[in-house]
Design an enzyme around this catalytic site. Sequence first.
Site, PDB file in Angstrom:
ATOM      1  CE  LYS A 126      -7.081  -2.054   6.687  1.00 29.56           C
ATOM      2  NZ  LYS A 126      -7.212  -0.589   6.631  1.00 29.56           N
ATOM      3  CB  SER A 156      -0.881  -0.019   1.250  1.00 28.89           C
ATOM      4  OG  SER A 156      -1.623   1.177   1.341  1.00 28.89           O
ATOM      5  CD  GLU A 164      -8.689  -0.917   0.630  1.00 24.86           C
ATOM      6  OE1 GLU A 164      -7.764  -1.234  -0.156  1.00 24.86           O
ATOM      7  OE2 GLU A 164      -8.547  -0.882   1.866  1.00 24.86           O
ATOM      8  CE  LYS A 188      -4.006   3.944   1.928  1.00 20.01           C
ATOM      9  NZ  LYS A 188      -5.201   3.384   2.571  1.00 20.01           N
ATOM     10  CG  ASP A 237      -7.742   2.339   0.419  1.00 21.01           C
ATOM     11  OD1 ASP A 237      -8.917   2.777   0.508  1.00 21.01           O
ATOM     12  OD2 ASP A 237      -7.130   1.833   1.384  1.00 21.01           O
ATOM     13  CG  ASP A 289     -10.376  -0.808   4.900  1.00 19.19           C
ATOM     14  OD1 ASP A 289     -10.657  -1.261   6.018  1.00 19.19           O
ATOM     15  OD2 ASP A 289      -9.307  -0.195   4.687  1.00 19.19           O
ATOM     16  CE  LYS A 293      -4.638   0.111   0.314  1.00 23.44           C
ATOM     17  NZ  LYS A 293      -5.297  -0.677   1.376  1.00 23.44           N
ATOM     18  N   GLY A 301      -3.900  -3.911   6.110  1.00 20.43           N
ATOM     19  CA  GLY A 301      -2.849  -3.555   7.071  1.00 20.43           C
ATOM     20  C   GLY A 301      -3.152  -2.226   7.737  1.00 20.43           C
TER      21      GLY A 301
HETATM   22  O1  OSB Z   1      -7.136   2.002   4.347  1.00 17.05           O
HETATM   23  O2  OSB Z   1      -5.988   0.244   4.199  1.00 17.05           O
HETATM   24  C1  OSB Z   1      -6.132   1.363   4.662  1.00 17.05           C
HETATM   25  C2  OSB Z   1      -3.073   2.322   6.758  1.00 17.05           C
HETATM   26  C3  OSB Z   1      -3.675   2.985   7.789  1.00 17.05           C
HETATM   27  C4  OSB Z   1      -5.033   3.152   7.785  1.00 17.05           C
HETATM   28  C5  OSB Z   1      -5.804   2.638   6.738  1.00 17.05           C
HETATM   29  C6  OSB Z   1      -5.214   1.953   5.698  1.00 17.05           C
HETATM   30  C7  OSB Z   1      -3.818   1.827   5.689  1.00 17.05           C
HETATM   31  C8  OSB Z   1      -3.091   1.193   4.613  1.00 17.05           C
HETATM   32  C9  OSB Z   1      -1.719   0.700   4.953  1.00 17.05           C
HETATM   33  O3  OSB Z   1      -3.474   1.148   3.467  1.00 17.05           O
HETATM   34  C10 OSB Z   1      -1.559  -0.758   4.874  1.00 17.05           C
HETATM   35  C11 OSB Z   1      -0.237  -1.155   5.461  1.00 17.05           C
HETATM   36  O4  OSB Z   1       0.746  -1.137   4.729  1.00 17.05           O
HETATM   37  O5  OSB Z   1      -0.174  -1.476   6.665  1.00 17.05           O
HETATM   38 MG    MG Z   2      -8.284   0.798   3.055  1.00 16.21          MG
END
Ligand code: OSB
Ligand code: MG
Length: 370
Positions: A263, A136, A214, A164, A189, A239, A162, A291
Site C-alpha cells: 500500500k 475487496s 492476508e 474479509k 483478509d 499487509d 477477496k 487499497g
Molecule cells: O486490509 O486491505 C485492507 C480497506 C480499508 C482498510 C484496510 C483494507 C481495506 C480493503 C479495501 O481491503 C480495499 C479497497 O477496495 O480499497
Molecule cells: Mg488487508
Amino acid sequence: MKISSIELREIRLPLIHFFETSFGRTTERRIILARVVDRDGAEGWGECTCGEGPFYSDEWTETAWATLKDFLAPMVVNAEAENAAGVYDLMKRVRGHRMAKAAIETACWDLEAKRAGVPLWKYLGGVHTEIPCGVSIGIQDSPEQLIEKIDKDLAAGYQRIKIKIKPGWDLDIVRRVRERFPEIQLMGDANSAYTLSDIPLFKALDEFKLMMLEQPLAYDDMFDHAELQKQIATPVCLDESVKMPADARHAIALGACRIINVKLGRVGGHAQAKEVEQVARENKIPIWCGGMLEAGIGRAHNIAMATLAGFTLPGDVSASSRYWEEDIIEPPVTVSARGTIAASEKPGIGFEVNSKRIEQLTTRKETISS
Ligand code: OSB
Ligand code: MG
C-alpha cells in the site's frame, strides 16, 4: 525541486455501500488531499490514505491533519530536494506517520511527472500498460448478500475476489463461497483478527485453496506469521506488518509470508514503494497493490505504482463506481470487461482533478507557504 506552497484540504465523501472489516464499519470517508505548488505555479496532487479512526493503523484523519499542517508541510515548503524521490528524506526527522508523508510525497511525484510531460507510471519506471484488478468485499449482513456481491463483481470481469473474514465469519463463509464458485481466484483478509491459537482454523481453511490469507495475525507481528506459514499450505500475505522496505526484507528472511500487499500510503509514498517492490522482486516474492477505499487521486497513484514490474497479482484497485456516486477525478477509474485498468497516457497521475467538486466537498482547508 522546490515546493513553495502546500494546500491541505479535508473532504467528506459518503461510500455507496458500507465497508466492514474485522476492525469496524466505514460509511463515510474523511479524506485529506494535498496540493503542492512550485515557484513556477506547476501543481501536483496527493491523497492521504489513513482511515477515520486508529484501527487499521495508528494514523487517522486527525493525526494526519495535525502532523501534515504542523510538521511535514513546513519541512517541505521552500526546502531543496533533488527530485520527488528526495522528498521523503526532507521529512525524515518525523518518525512514522507514513500515510501523512505519502500525501505530500506522492503529490510531488505528480508535479514532477507533469513538469516532465510524462505519465507518472512511466516516470516511476512502470512496465505494465494495464493492471489486473480484483475486488475487496467487506463483511456483509448475510452470506446471501455476500454471494450476491461476488456474483456482480465477477460479472463485471474482476479477476479475483477477496473477502474479509473475522471470528464467526470465516470457515462456513469460505465454504459457502467456494461451493458456489469452485474455480475463482479467492482469498481471505483477516485484518489481524486471529492468534496462533487459531491454527486449527487455518489448517481447515487449506482445503478451500485460497490464493492467500492476508494478515491473519497481529498487525505488528512477523514472528508468529512465520510460525503459522510453516504449518499451513495456503500462502500467507502480509499487509499491516510491512510498513517499510526493511520490513519486507525481514518478513521474507523470516518466512513470515509468501506474498506482500503493498500500500502506497502505508509504506510512505512512491520512493519507499519502489524499494519494497525491488526487495520483493529480487526475492521472487509476488506483490500486489492494496487499497484503502481511496478517492480518485489516491486511486490514480495506486494505478501508477501497480505498473512496476514486481506487481504481478491482481490488486484491490477497482472502479470508482464501486465506491462513489461521483469521484473527484475525471474521467472516473473504469475497469475493462477483462478486469483490467489501462494506465493513462496523460502526464502525471493521468486524470483531471475536479476542483469544483473538491471545493464542494471540502470541510477544512489550510495553506502552508513558508
Ligand atoms: O486490509 O486491505 C485492507 C480497506 C480499508 C482498510 C484496510 C483494507 C481495506 C480493503 C479495501 O481491503 C480495499 C479497497 O477496495 O480499497
Ligand atoms: Mg488487508
